[in-house]
Every structure is written in structure tokens, then in C-alpha cells.
Write a protein that holds these residues in place. Structure first.
Motif, PDB file in Angstrom:
ATOM      1  N   ALA A  24       0.792  -1.197  -0.118  1.00 38.26           N
ATOM      2  CA  ALA A  24       0.111   0.034  -0.055  1.00 38.26           C
ATOM      3  C   ALA A  24       0.818   1.326  -0.002  1.00 38.26           C
ATOM      4  CB  ALA A  24      -0.999  -0.102   1.138  1.00 38.26           C
ATOM      5  N   LEU A  25       1.962   1.242   0.790  1.00 43.91           N
ATOM      6  CA  LEU A  25       2.889   2.355   0.833  1.00 43.91           C
ATOM      7  C   LEU A  25       3.468   2.585  -0.505  1.00 43.91           C
ATOM      8  CD1 LEU A  25       3.979   4.806   2.762  1.00 43.91           C
ATOM      9  CD2 LEU A  25       5.787   3.067   3.051  1.00 43.91           C
ATOM     10  N   ALA A  26       4.049   1.671  -1.230  1.00 39.30           N
ATOM     11  CA  ALA A  26       4.480   1.909  -2.404  1.00 39.30           C
ATOM     12  C   ALA A  26       3.367   2.479  -3.520  1.00 39.30           C
ATOM     13  CB  ALA A  26       4.844   0.787  -3.107  1.00 39.30           C
ATOM     14  N   GLY A  27       2.263   1.906  -3.263  1.00 37.91           N
ATOM     15  CA  GLY A  27       1.222   2.559  -4.160  1.00 37.91           C
ATOM     16  C   GLY A  27       0.828   4.063  -3.958  1.00 37.91           C
ATOM     17  N   ALA A  28       0.819   4.321  -2.761  1.00 36.89           N
ATOM     18  CA  ALA A  28       0.699   5.520  -2.366  1.00 36.89           C
ATOM     19  C   ALA A  28       1.880   6.769  -2.930  1.00 36.89           C
ATOM     20  CB  ALA A  28       0.425   5.918  -0.840  1.00 36.89           C
ATOM     21  N   ARG A  29       2.895   6.096  -2.592  1.00 38.22           N
ATOM     22  CA  ARG A  29       3.992   6.892  -3.171  1.00 38.22           C
ATOM     23  C   ARG A  29       4.037   7.038  -4.817  1.00 38.22           C
ATOM     24  NH1 ARG A  29       7.719   3.834   0.562  1.00 38.22           N
ATOM     25  NH2 ARG A  29       8.096   2.403  -1.274  1.00 38.22           N
ATOM     26  N   GLU A  30       3.689   6.074  -5.574  1.00 36.47           N
ATOM     27  CA  GLU A  30       3.508   5.901  -6.944  1.00 36.47           C
ATOM     28  C   GLU A  30       2.497   7.067  -7.475  1.00 36.47           C
ATOM     29  OE1 GLU A  30       1.820   2.757  -9.397  1.00 36.47           O
ATOM     30  OE2 GLU A  30       4.063   2.353  -9.517  1.00 36.47           O
ATOM     31  N   VAL A  31       1.379   6.951  -6.551  1.00 36.24           N
ATOM     32  CA  VAL A  31       0.361   8.048  -7.179  1.00 36.24           C
ATOM     33  C   VAL A  31       0.714   9.502  -6.592  1.00 36.24           C
ATOM     34  CG1 VAL A  31      -2.157   8.796  -6.418  1.00 36.24           C
ATOM     35  CG2 VAL A  31      -1.571   6.207  -6.618  1.00 36.24           C
ATOM     36  N   LEU A  32       1.430   9.645  -5.828  1.00 32.20           N
ATOM     37  CA  LEU A  32       2.015  11.140  -5.181  1.00 32.20           C
ATOM     38  C   LEU A  32       2.787  11.511  -6.416  1.00 32.20           C
ATOM     39  CD1 LEU A  32       1.889  11.026  -1.365  1.00 32.20           C
ATOM     40  CD2 LEU A  32       0.095  12.400  -2.776  1.00 32.20           C
ATOM     41  N   ALA A  33       3.441  10.531  -6.999  1.00 30.27           N
ATOM     42  CA  ALA A  33       4.556  10.992  -8.027  1.00 30.27           C
ATOM     43  C   ALA A  33       3.928  11.415  -9.291  1.00 30.27           C
ATOM     44  CB  ALA A  33       5.398   9.897  -8.246  1.00 30.27           C
ATOM     45  N   ILE A  34       2.655  11.321  -9.396  1.00 34.78           N
ATOM     46  CA  ILE A  34       2.019  11.986 -10.655  1.00 34.78           C
ATOM     47  C   ILE A  34       1.630  13.526 -10.234  1.00 34.78           C
ATOM     48  CG2 ILE A  34      -0.095  12.006 -11.931  1.00 34.78           C
ATOM     49  CD1 ILE A  34      -0.413   9.103 -11.299  1.00 34.78           C
ATOM     50  N   PRO A  35       2.116  14.458 -10.813  1.00 32.41           N
ATOM     51  CA  PRO A  35       2.124  15.803 -10.432  1.00 32.41           C
ATOM     52  C   PRO A  35       0.745  16.322 -10.273  1.00 32.41           C
ATOM     53  CG  PRO A  35       4.034  15.715 -12.023  1.00 32.41           C
ATOM     54  CD  PRO A  35       3.055  14.204 -12.044  1.00 32.41           C
ATOM     55  N   ALA A  36       0.031  15.954 -11.221  1.00 38.05           N
ATOM     56  CA  ALA A  36      -1.283  16.622 -11.453  1.00 38.05           C
ATOM     57  C   ALA A  36      -2.063  16.183 -10.013  1.00 38.05           C
ATOM     58  CB  ALA A  36      -2.246  16.171 -12.600  1.00 38.05           C
ATOM     59  N   PHE A  37      -2.054  14.842  -9.814  1.00 38.19           N
ATOM     60  CA  PHE A  37      -2.948  14.256  -8.599  1.00 38.19           C
ATOM     61  C   PHE A  37      -2.177  14.982  -7.428  1.00 38.19           C
ATOM     62  CE2 PHE A  37      -3.191  11.502  -5.160  1.00 38.19           C
ATOM     63  CZ  PHE A  37      -4.314  11.361  -5.085  1.00 38.19           C
ATOM     64  N   ARG A  38      -0.971  15.007  -7.350  1.00 35.09           N
ATOM     65  CA  ARG A  38      -0.298  15.596  -5.932  1.00 35.09           C
ATOM     66  C   ARG A  38      -1.002  16.752  -5.867  1.00 35.09           C
ATOM     67  NH1 ARG A  38       4.333  14.788  -7.391  1.00 35.09           N
ATOM     68  NH2 ARG A  38       5.092  16.767  -7.990  1.00 35.09           N
ATOM     69  N   ARG A  39      -1.098  17.870  -6.885  1.00 34.20           N
ATOM     70  CA  ARG A  39      -1.689  19.186  -6.767  1.00 34.20           C
ATOM     71  C   ARG A  39      -3.007  18.971  -6.332  1.00 34.20           C
ATOM     72  NH1 ARG A  39       1.749  20.040 -11.516  1.00 34.20           N
ATOM     73  NH2 ARG A  39       0.375  19.823 -12.849  1.00 34.20           N
ATOM     74  N   LEU A  40      -3.800  18.179  -6.905  1.00 29.32           N
ATOM     75  CA  LEU A  40      -5.093  18.062  -6.382  1.00 29.32           C
ATOM     76  C   LEU A  40      -5.474  17.646  -5.107  1.00 29.32           C
ATOM     77  CD1 LEU A  40      -8.370  18.469  -7.407  1.00 29.32           C
ATOM     78  CD2 LEU A  40      -8.093  16.146  -8.378  1.00 29.32           C
ATOM     79  N   TRP A  41      -4.610  16.586  -4.637  1.00 29.25           N
ATOM     80  CA  TRP A  41      -4.555  16.253  -3.463  1.00 29.25           C
ATOM     81  C   TRP A  41      -4.237  17.377  -2.264  1.00 29.25           C
ATOM     82  CZ3 TRP A  41      -0.505  14.661   0.203  1.00 29.25           C
ATOM     83  CH2 TRP A  41      -1.045  13.658   1.362  1.00 29.25           C
TER      84      TRP A  41
END
Length: 478
Positions: A24-41
């Protein structure tokens, strides 16, 4: 990524609804590595912090501005009701807007409206405007949430990233931002005592109104961020493909009007076994959960634990909910999402039977943890299915329906459960040579558990039928 109801093996799906396994932690890091999703988060964090800060400030303001004992007694409940009512009334409209218009525009306008309304509440400083203005703020929030939820899968790269993205969203909305808002409210309202400000500098609730202004500035920052650093949200949803469109001419698409979209959404839910199964399962689970919440205090008294037992039961439910949400991605590596959703709902309902029959607090606490875990798993799995299996043009409406059902079914069940407990009353049963005094909470919780188990089984059958139908349609197209 443009998710649809069809399976996409190339996108990380094995054809049976399972996703490739990663921690799960690796999946979260992978998702946060996407700039657009990180900004929306981060934008979600701004808005959620403003939501919680405004709620605390509204309750405090209402308490200080109430002119009667009734107004004081209903200050918090009135603010809470004004916050919940828009979700019950306007969620379908919000879903239509999310699927009809540019989602970035919808979100930015909603943020600007919330900012202006909060500033007006701080300036007017009226008990009734707190309730009316708070209601209008939540109308804008109701428009914002489906647009954001529908946009998230389009920012991801693969369908298997929807679950960790949903986890991060829940952690931000119901974890980090509650702590941030609570800390800010304490710092702002306690500033007068800490810094020794004289009473003539600020009036009785000046610092509380300042907290409202800070929340308004958070909404303003969110609107600016959406308009300037999130161009990915500007893409308008692709037109939905109505049922039977494969057999019609290529240009036979529904009209662009909201009325046509509403008819299309009703048709979509009626003709999609996957969505129908999802809604049936969640309705059963929410009805059962509401029945438990509504009867929890009386149930705690029946265990002879008093208010302390009630607090422990609520804590156990929360711990289970968090455990279910955190453990869902690991479970989803072994079973399909449809099977996991059905197992979670049936499991939660079955354990509720144990809760209903439990004679001891320790047994009840363990069972309530298991019920919470099932509810958390079902909720996150449902969000994942919507994000990865519902087509982009319908996702906003399905998300809005999912969220509104959460409030309507849960609210009605919470309100109905105490009435049922009162009507049933206490009954004396003679079993195995012993007399047992059974209060009304036990039959209510038992019935809720059986209802959830039945709904979970029916939901799984519907959803599996939807997968089979999708496979047949795909084969015919090929």
C-alpha cells in the motif's frame, strides 16, 4: 487514463477485476509521484481544512449569538443539520454539473462562492445568517465534491491506482485536515489569552470570526490553485455511450441538455448491473450501519457499561473502519473487487448477528471492530469500482448518487432505529430453562445484520452479471 466498464489487461487488470499486487505504501508513493494528482490532493487538503475549521467556528458563533435557551441548545445540531441538508437535496444536480461542464470551472466557481459566503458570515455576525449562509456554503461544497471525485481517475495512469488514490483522499479529508483545522481553531480562538489582548480590541466573538475569515482564505487559495496549476481538470467529460448504442448509428448520442443527461443517468443505472449491484450493496450496508449507530447508546446500556461502553463501541467502530480502509488494497490483490465488495458487506452483516446476540462487552467490542473493517472495505472498494469501471462521462453522476445515498440511507436509518427500539420495547424470553430480558436493540441490530448480508449477496450476483454482460458485449464488438 480513461476508465470504463470494460476490462483492460494492458492497463494492469488481469481480466477478473484483480489488480497487480504492490504494498500500500508503494502504491501511495507512486500515485503522489503524479504531479497533477499531487496538486489536486493538496487542494483537497486546503478545502477540507476550511470545511472543518468553518464547522467549528459556526458552532462556536451560533452558541455565542443565540438569543434564547432553545437557540443555544440547538446551536450545534442546527449547524450540523444545515451542513448535511444540501447533500440530501442537491447531490443529483451536482452530479449532472460534474458530467456536463468543465470540472475545473465548477470547482473554482464553487470555491469562490464559499469564500464570499464565509466572508459575509464573518461580517454580518448573525445567528440566522450562520445557518442560512452555512447551508449555502454546503450547497457549493456539494457541487465541488462530485467534480473532484470524477476528475481523479482521469489524472491517474492505470486503473490499479484508483484504490491508493482513494485511500490518500480519505486520509487527507478525515485525518490530516481534522488535526490541522482543530489546531488552527485552538490557536486562533486562544490568541487573546496567549497574547493578553485587551477586550476592546476584539468583541466577544471577534477571534471566532477571524477563524471564519481564515477558512474563507483557504477556499480562495484553492480556487486560485485550481485555475492556475491544474489545467488537467479543464478537459470536459467525453459523451456517455447509452445502452444499445453499439447497435445504432455512430452519431446517436444523448442531447447535451441537463434533462437529457438526467434521463441518460437513470437509464445507465437501470441497464448497468455493476452499478445496480454496487448501490444495492451499499444501501444494505448503510441501513445496517445506521441502525447500529441509532441504537448504540441503548445497546451500551444493555451491556451494563454505561456511557463508557458507548464511547468504547464508537472507538471500536472507528478502529475497524480505518483497518478496513488500510487493508483493502492487500485483499484486492487476491480477489476481484466485485467479490471483495460482496464479502465485505455479507461479512459485516453476519458479524452484526454476533453483536445482536453478544452478552458481554468484550465480545461486542471485537465484533464491532470486525463490522467497521467490513464497512471500510466495502466503502473503499465501491469508490474504486466507480473510479475504474464507470465511464468518464457518467462518473460524476454515479459518484453524486453514491454520496447522496450515503447521507440519505444512513440518516434515515439512524433516525428510524430509536423508534423501532422503542416500539419493540423489552421482552422476556424463556430459553434453556432460563429467563432472559431482551431489550429492543437486539432485534433491531439482528434485523440490520440479516438485511446487510442479504443485500451483499444480491449485490455480488448483480455485479458478476454485469461483468459477464460486459465480456459478452466486448466479444460481439470484436
Amino acid at each position: 487514463m480513461r476508465a470504463s466498464v470494460d476490462e483492460d489487461p494492458a492497463a494492469g487488470n488481469d481480466g477478473a477485476g484483480r489488480r497487480p499486487g504492490r504494498p500500500a505504501l508503494a502504491g501511495a508513493r507512486e500515485v503522489l509521484a503524479i504531479p497533477a494528482f499531487r496538486r489536486l490532493w493538496m487542494v483537497t487538503g486546503l478545502c477540507s481544512s476550511a470545511d472543518w475549521l468553518a464547522l467549528a467556528a459556526f458552532a462556536a458563533l451560533a452558541g455565542t449569538l443565540a438569543t434564547s435557551s432553545a437557540g443555544l441548545n440547538y446551536a450545534f445540531s442546527g449547524v450540523l443539520f444545515a451542513n448535511l441538508l444540501p447533500g440530501l437535496l442537491f447531490s443529483p444536480v451536482a452530479g449532472l454539473l460534474a458530467d456536463r461542464f468543465d470540472r475545473r470551472t465548477v470547482m473554482a466557481v464553487a470555491d469562490l462562492a464559499r469564500c464570499a459566503l464565509l466572508l459575509s458570515i464573518a461580517v454580518v455576525n448573525s445567528y440566522w445568517w450562520i445557518l442560512v449562509g452555512g447551508f449555502l456554503v454546503q450547497v457549493a461544497t456539494t457541487m465541488w465534491i462530485p467534480a473532484k471525485d470524477a476528475a481523479v481517475p482521469g489524472l491517474l495512469r492505470r486503473p490499479d491506482q484508483v484504490a491508493p488514490a482513494a485511500q490518500l483522499g480519505l486520509a487527507m479529508t478525515y485525518g490530516l485536515t481534522i488535526a490541522v483545522a482543530g489546531g488552527l481553531f485552538t490557536l486562533i480562538t486562544g490568541a487573546g489569552t496567549v497574547f493578553g489582548l485587551p477586550s476592546h480590541v476584539l468583541d466577544m466573538n471577534g477571534l471566532t470570526r477571524l477563524a471564519v475569515v481564515v477558512a474563507a482564505l483557504f477556499y480562495l487559495a484553492s480556487a486560485v490553485s485550481i485555475a492556475t496549476v491544474l489545467p488537467e481538470l479543464a478537459a470536459r467529460p467525453t459523451p456517455a455511450t447509452p445502452a444499445g448504442a453499439a447497435d445504432r448509428a455512430p452519431d446517436a448520442t444523448p442531447g447535451p441538455g441537463l434533462g437529457a443527461m438526467l434521463r441518460d443517468s437513470v437509464s445507465y443505472v437501470r441497464t448497468s448491473p455493476l452499478v445496480r449491484g454496487l448501490l444495492i450493496g451499499m444501501a444494505g450496508a448503510l441501513a445496517a450501519g445506521g441502525a447500529v449507530v441509532g441504537s448504540a447508546q441503548t445497546y451500551a446500556l444493555s451491556l451494563r457499561g454505561g456511557q463508557a461502553a458507548f464511547g468504547l463501541l464508537l472507538l471500536a467502530a472507528f478502529v475497524g473502519l480505518v483497518a478496513g480502509i488500510l487493508g483493502t488494497p492487500r485483499l484486492a490483490r487476491r480477489v476481484t473487487h466485485e467479490r471483495l465488495f460482496g464479502i465485505a458487506v455479507v461479512g459485516a452483516g453476519s458479524v452484526l448477528v454476533v453483536v445482536a446476540l453478544s452478552p458481554h462487552l468484550a465480545v461486542s467490542l471485537a465484533a464491532v471492530v470486525a463490522v467497521g473493517a467490513g464497512a471500510g472495505t466495502a466503502f473503499l472498494t465501491g469508490v474504486t469500482i466507480i473510479g475504474s469501471r464507470v465511464e468518464d462521462a457518467m462518473r460524476g453522476r454515479v459518484n453524486a448518487l453514491y454520496q447522496s445515498m450515503l447521507k440519505v440511507v444512513l440518516g434515515c436509518s439512524v433516525a428510524l432505529a430509536p423508534l423501532l427500539v422503542t416500539l419493540i420495547g423489552q421482552r422476556r424470553l424463556h430459553l434453556w430453562g432460563e429467563d432472559f430480558l431482551v431489550d429492543g436493540t437486539r432485534p433491531v441490530i439482528l434485523g440490520a445484520g440479516l438485511l446487510a448480508a442479504l443485500a451483499g449477496g444480491l449485490a455480488y450476483r448483480r455485479m458478476r452479471a454485469g461483468i459477464a454482460h460486459s465480456g459478452e458485449s466486448a466479444g460481439q464488438r470484436r
